[in-house]
Design a protein around this motif. Structure first.
Motif, PDB file in Angstrom:
ATOM      1  N   SER A  53       0.826  -1.210   0.000  1.00 50.99           N
ATOM      2  CA  SER A  53       0.000   0.000   0.000  1.00 50.99           C
ATOM      3  C   SER A  53       0.856   1.254   0.000  1.00 50.99           C
ATOM      4  O   SER A  53       0.568   2.217  -0.736  1.00 50.99           O
ATOM      5  N   ALA A  54       1.901   1.264   0.805  1.00 53.84           N
ATOM      6  CA  ALA A  54       2.778   2.434   0.870  1.00 53.84           C
ATOM      7  C   ALA A  54       3.428   2.705  -0.480  1.00 53.84           C
ATOM      8  O   ALA A  54       3.533   3.869  -0.910  1.00 53.84           O
ATOM      9  N   ALA A  55       3.856   1.639  -1.160  1.00 58.14           N
ATOM     10  CA  ALA A  55       4.468   1.806  -2.482  1.00 58.14           C
ATOM     11  C   ALA A  55       3.460   2.365  -3.482  1.00 58.14           C
ATOM     12  O   ALA A  55       3.772   3.280  -4.258  1.00 58.14           O
ATOM     13  N   ALA A  56       2.235   1.830  -3.468  1.00 58.65           N
ATOM     14  CA  ALA A  56       1.205   2.290  -4.397  1.00 58.65           C
ATOM     15  C   ALA A  56       0.830   3.746  -4.136  1.00 58.65           C
ATOM     16  O   ALA A  56       0.681   4.542  -5.078  1.00 58.65           O
ATOM     17  N   LEU A  57       0.682   4.117  -2.875  1.00 62.05           N
ATOM     18  CA  LEU A  57       0.310   5.487  -2.537  1.00 62.05           C
ATOM     19  C   LEU A  57       1.405   6.484  -2.938  1.00 62.05           C
ATOM     20  O   LEU A  57       1.118   7.573  -3.439  1.00 62.05           O
ATOM     21  N   LYS A  58       2.647   6.094  -2.730  1.00 57.81           N
ATOM     22  CA  LYS A  58       3.761   6.967  -3.111  1.00 57.81           C
ATOM     23  C   LYS A  58       3.804   7.137  -4.629  1.00 57.81           C
ATOM     24  O   LYS A  58       3.975   8.255  -5.130  1.00 57.81           O
ATOM     25  N   ALA A  59       3.638   6.040  -5.353  1.00 56.01           N
ATOM     26  CA  ALA A  59       3.643   6.113  -6.813  1.00 56.01           C
ATOM     27  C   ALA A  59       2.439   6.894  -7.327  1.00 56.01           C
ATOM     28  O   ALA A  59       2.520   7.585  -8.347  1.00 56.01           O
ATOM     29  N   GLY A  60       1.317   6.781  -6.635  1.00 50.56           N
ATOM     30  CA  GLY A  60       0.115   7.486  -7.048  1.00 50.56           C
ATOM     31  C   GLY A  60       0.275   8.995  -7.032  1.00 50.56           C
ATOM     32  O   GLY A  60      -0.312   9.705  -7.861  1.00 50.56           O
ATOM     33  N   LYS A  61       1.066   9.522  -6.107  1.00 50.60           N
ATOM     34  CA  LYS A  61       1.315  10.961  -6.060  1.00 50.60           C
ATOM     35  C   LYS A  61       1.990  11.435  -7.345  1.00 50.60           C
ATOM     36  O   LYS A  61       1.655  12.492  -7.886  1.00 50.60           O
ATOM     37  N   GLY A  62       2.946  10.628  -7.820  1.00 46.14           N
ATOM     38  CA  GLY A  62       3.618  10.971  -9.067  1.00 46.14           C
ATOM     39  C   GLY A  62       2.676  10.915 -10.257  1.00 46.14           C
ATOM     40  O   GLY A  62       2.722  11.767 -11.154  1.00 46.14           O
ATOM     41  N   LEU A  63       1.800   9.914 -10.273  1.00 48.94           N
ATOM     42  CA  LEU A  63       0.832   9.804 -11.365  1.00 48.94           C
ATOM     43  C   LEU A  63      -0.096  11.016 -11.393  1.00 48.94           C
ATOM     44  O   LEU A  63      -0.404  11.544 -12.467  1.00 48.94           O
ATOM     45  N   MET A  64      -0.552  11.439 -10.234  1.00 50.85           N
ATOM     46  CA  MET A  64      -1.452  12.585 -10.196  1.00 50.85           C
ATOM     47  C   MET A  64      -0.756  13.866 -10.646  1.00 50.85           C
ATOM     48  O   MET A  64      -1.354  14.704 -11.333  1.00 50.85           O
ATOM     49  N   ARG A  65       0.501  14.007 -10.274  1.00 49.22           N
ATOM     50  CA  ARG A  65       1.261  15.171 -10.743  1.00 49.22           C
ATOM     51  C   ARG A  65       1.363  15.154 -12.265  1.00 49.22           C
ATOM     52  O   ARG A  65       1.127  16.165 -12.935  1.00 49.22           O
ATOM     53  N   ASP A  66       1.715  13.997 -12.809  1.00 50.17           N
ATOM     54  CA  ASP A  66       1.854  13.887 -14.260  1.00 50.17           C
ATOM     55  C   ASP A  66       0.515  13.989 -14.965  1.00 50.17           C
ATOM     56  O   ASP A  66       0.433  14.477 -16.098  1.00 50.17           O
ATOM     57  N   PHE A  67      -0.542  13.514 -14.301  1.00 51.51           N
ATOM     58  CA  PHE A  67      -1.873  13.615 -14.908  1.00 51.51           C
ATOM     59  C   PHE A  67      -2.261  15.076 -15.106  1.00 51.51           C
ATOM     60  O   PHE A  67      -2.874  15.448 -16.103  1.00 51.51           O
ATOM     61  N   GLY A  68      -1.880  15.920 -14.153  1.00 52.32           N
ATOM     62  CA  GLY A  68      -2.118  17.346 -14.317  1.00 52.32           C
ATOM     63  C   GLY A  68      -1.367  17.921 -15.501  1.00 52.32           C
ATOM     64  O   GLY A  68      -1.885  18.766 -16.241  1.00 52.32           O
ATOM     65  N   GLU A  69      -0.154  17.429 -15.707  1.00 48.34           N
ATOM     66  CA  GLU A  69       0.636  17.865 -16.870  1.00 48.34           C
ATOM     67  C   GLU A  69       0.004  17.381 -18.164  1.00 48.34           C
ATOM     68  O   GLU A  69      -0.058  18.117 -19.153  1.00 48.34           O
ATOM     69  N   VAL A  70      -0.464  16.149 -18.170  1.00 45.58           N
ATOM     70  CA  VAL A  70      -1.117  15.607 -19.362  1.00 45.58           C
ATOM     71  C   VAL A  70      -2.333  16.433 -19.720  1.00 45.58           C
ATOM     72  O   VAL A  70      -2.593  16.731 -20.896  1.00 45.58           O
ATOM     73  N   ASP A  71      -3.091  16.822 -18.722  1.00 50.95           N
ATOM     74  CA  ASP A  71      -4.285  17.630 -18.963  1.00 50.95           C
ATOM     75  C   ASP A  71      -3.921  18.922 -19.682  1.00 50.95           C
ATOM     76  O   ASP A  71      -4.585  19.347 -20.628  1.00 50.95           O
ATOM     77  N   GLN A  72      -2.820  19.539 -19.255  1.00 52.78           N
ATOM     78  CA  GLN A  72      -2.374  20.765 -19.905  1.00 52.78           C
ATOM     79  C   GLN A  72      -1.832  20.493 -21.311  1.00 52.78           C
ATOM     80  O   GLN A  72      -2.079  21.254 -22.239  1.00 52.78           O
ATOM     81  N   LEU A  73      -1.086  19.414 -21.463  1.00 52.46           N
ATOM     82  CA  LEU A  73      -0.563  19.053 -22.778  1.00 52.46           C
ATOM     83  C   LEU A  73      -1.696  18.763 -23.748  1.00 52.46           C
ATOM     84  O   LEU A  73      -1.640  19.110 -24.927  1.00 52.46           O
ATOM     85  N   GLN A  74      -2.760  18.123 -23.229  1.00 54.64           N
ATOM     86  CA  GLN A  74      -3.904  17.797 -24.064  1.00 54.64           C
ATOM     87  C   GLN A  74      -4.554  19.078 -24.583  1.00 54.64           C
ATOM     88  O   GLN A  74      -4.892  19.189 -25.756  1.00 54.64           O
ATOM     89  N   ILE A  75      -4.690  20.051 -23.699  1.00 48.76           N
ATOM     90  CA  ILE A  75      -5.314  21.309 -24.079  1.00 48.76           C
ATOM     91  C   ILE A  75      -4.452  22.055 -25.089  1.00 48.76           C
ATOM     92  O   ILE A  75      -4.942  22.644 -26.041  1.00 48.76           O
ATOM     93  N   SER A  76      -3.132  21.999 -24.892  1.00 50.81           N
ATOM     94  CA  SER A  76      -2.241  22.738 -25.783  1.00 50.81           C
ATOM     95  C   SER A  76      -1.928  22.001 -27.077  1.00 50.81           C
ATOM     96  O   SER A  76      -1.227  22.518 -27.931  1.00 50.81           O
ATOM     97  N   LYS A  77      -2.421  20.759 -27.182  1.00 52.75           N
ATOM     98  CA  LYS A  77      -2.257  19.946 -28.396  1.00 52.75           C
ATOM     99  C   LYS A  77      -0.787  19.653 -28.714  1.00 52.75           C
ATOM    100  O   LYS A  77      -0.393  19.533 -29.861  1.00 52.75           O
TER     101      LYS A  77
END
Length: 260
Positions: free
Chosen positions: A10-34
């Protein structure tokens, strides 16, 4: 109370999940900027997998790995290995669609017989952590025991299918005429967690991989569900096709898919 093993996972998954959420925010911006996202998400996949491998190795240094990106990594302990999907639902992630997860399973092999003894699936969008151990049940966020649904008829069921490009056309036609609600979410591990939680009633897939289903099948089993291959043959995490459901609907689903 979680076991030390599940605490590590669980600790490993939660730690990795923080990175995914950070990158997901970047993807959202990249998607908008095409600007395009495929290479960025590939880097996210690899980085997340390395983080999980590093964190799990700290706690269990002798265990091997079966990794979606990195392949098989033998360990000193031949009886145990981690099976990891660092980002199940990659296509969703690429398109900034919030349906993806991290999946970790622990496989134990004795005398050539393999079984999944523990699993964790983390949905970082909803901060939902699914955990389970063989014979000890499966839980959502540590306090809600998972149980499959009790729906008994297909007309009242919600079904999820895997990649549509691999599904026989006849299957889709049969399902369309049985009045069930049909969905394709694009992340098999999270589908199986939702099946175990009673939100979905049945799932089926073709061209599936062990890291997609290893943890999820443990949850389905512990939650009172069933799984076979679509033709009714016994299924394992190494099966290339899968049908999972609650026990009431399994005969109906098998009959429906075998007729197609």
């Amino acid at each position: 109370m979680s076991s030390p093993l599940l605490n590590v996972m669980s600790a490993a998954a939660l730690k990795a999940g923080k990175g995914l959420m950070r990158d997901f925010g970047e993807v959202d911006q990249l998607q908008i900027s095409k600007k395009g996202t495929a290479n960025f998400v590939t880097q996210t996949d690899v980085r997340t997998e390395k983080l999980l491998q590093r964190e799990l190795s700290k706690a269990r240094p002798d265990y091997g790995f079966l990794l979606e990106e990195g392949g098989e990594v033998p360990g000193k302990d031949p009886a145990h290995r981690w099976i990891i999907d660092p980002l199940d639902g990659t296509s969703n992630f690429i398109h900034a669609m919030p349906y993806f997860c991290i999946s970790i399973a622990l496989e134990k092999t004795i005398a050539g017989k393999s079984e999944i003894v523990a699993g964790v699936i983390y949905d970082p969008i909803h901060n939902d952590l699914y955990t389970g151990e063989k014979g000890k049940g499966a839980f959502l966020n540590g306090n809600r025991r998972l149980n499959v649904s009790s729906r008994k008829t297909l007309e009242h069921a919600m079904l999820a299918a895997g990649n549509l490009r691999y599904l026989p056309k006849e299957h889709l036609e049969k399902v369309a005429h049985c009045e069930a609600t049909m969905r394709y979410f694009g992340a098999a591990a999270l589908d199986l967690a939702n099946l175990a939680a009673g939100r979905l009633d049945a799932c089926w897939y073709y061209q599936i991989q062990p890291w997609d289903i290893a943890a999820g099948l443990l949850f389905v089993q512990e939650a009172g569900g069933m799984f076979t291959e679509p033709d009714g043959k016994p299924a394992t995490i190494y099966s290339k096709s899968l049908l999972a459901s609650n026990s009431y609907l399994h005969p109906s689903m098998h009959k429906l898919l075998s007729k197609a």
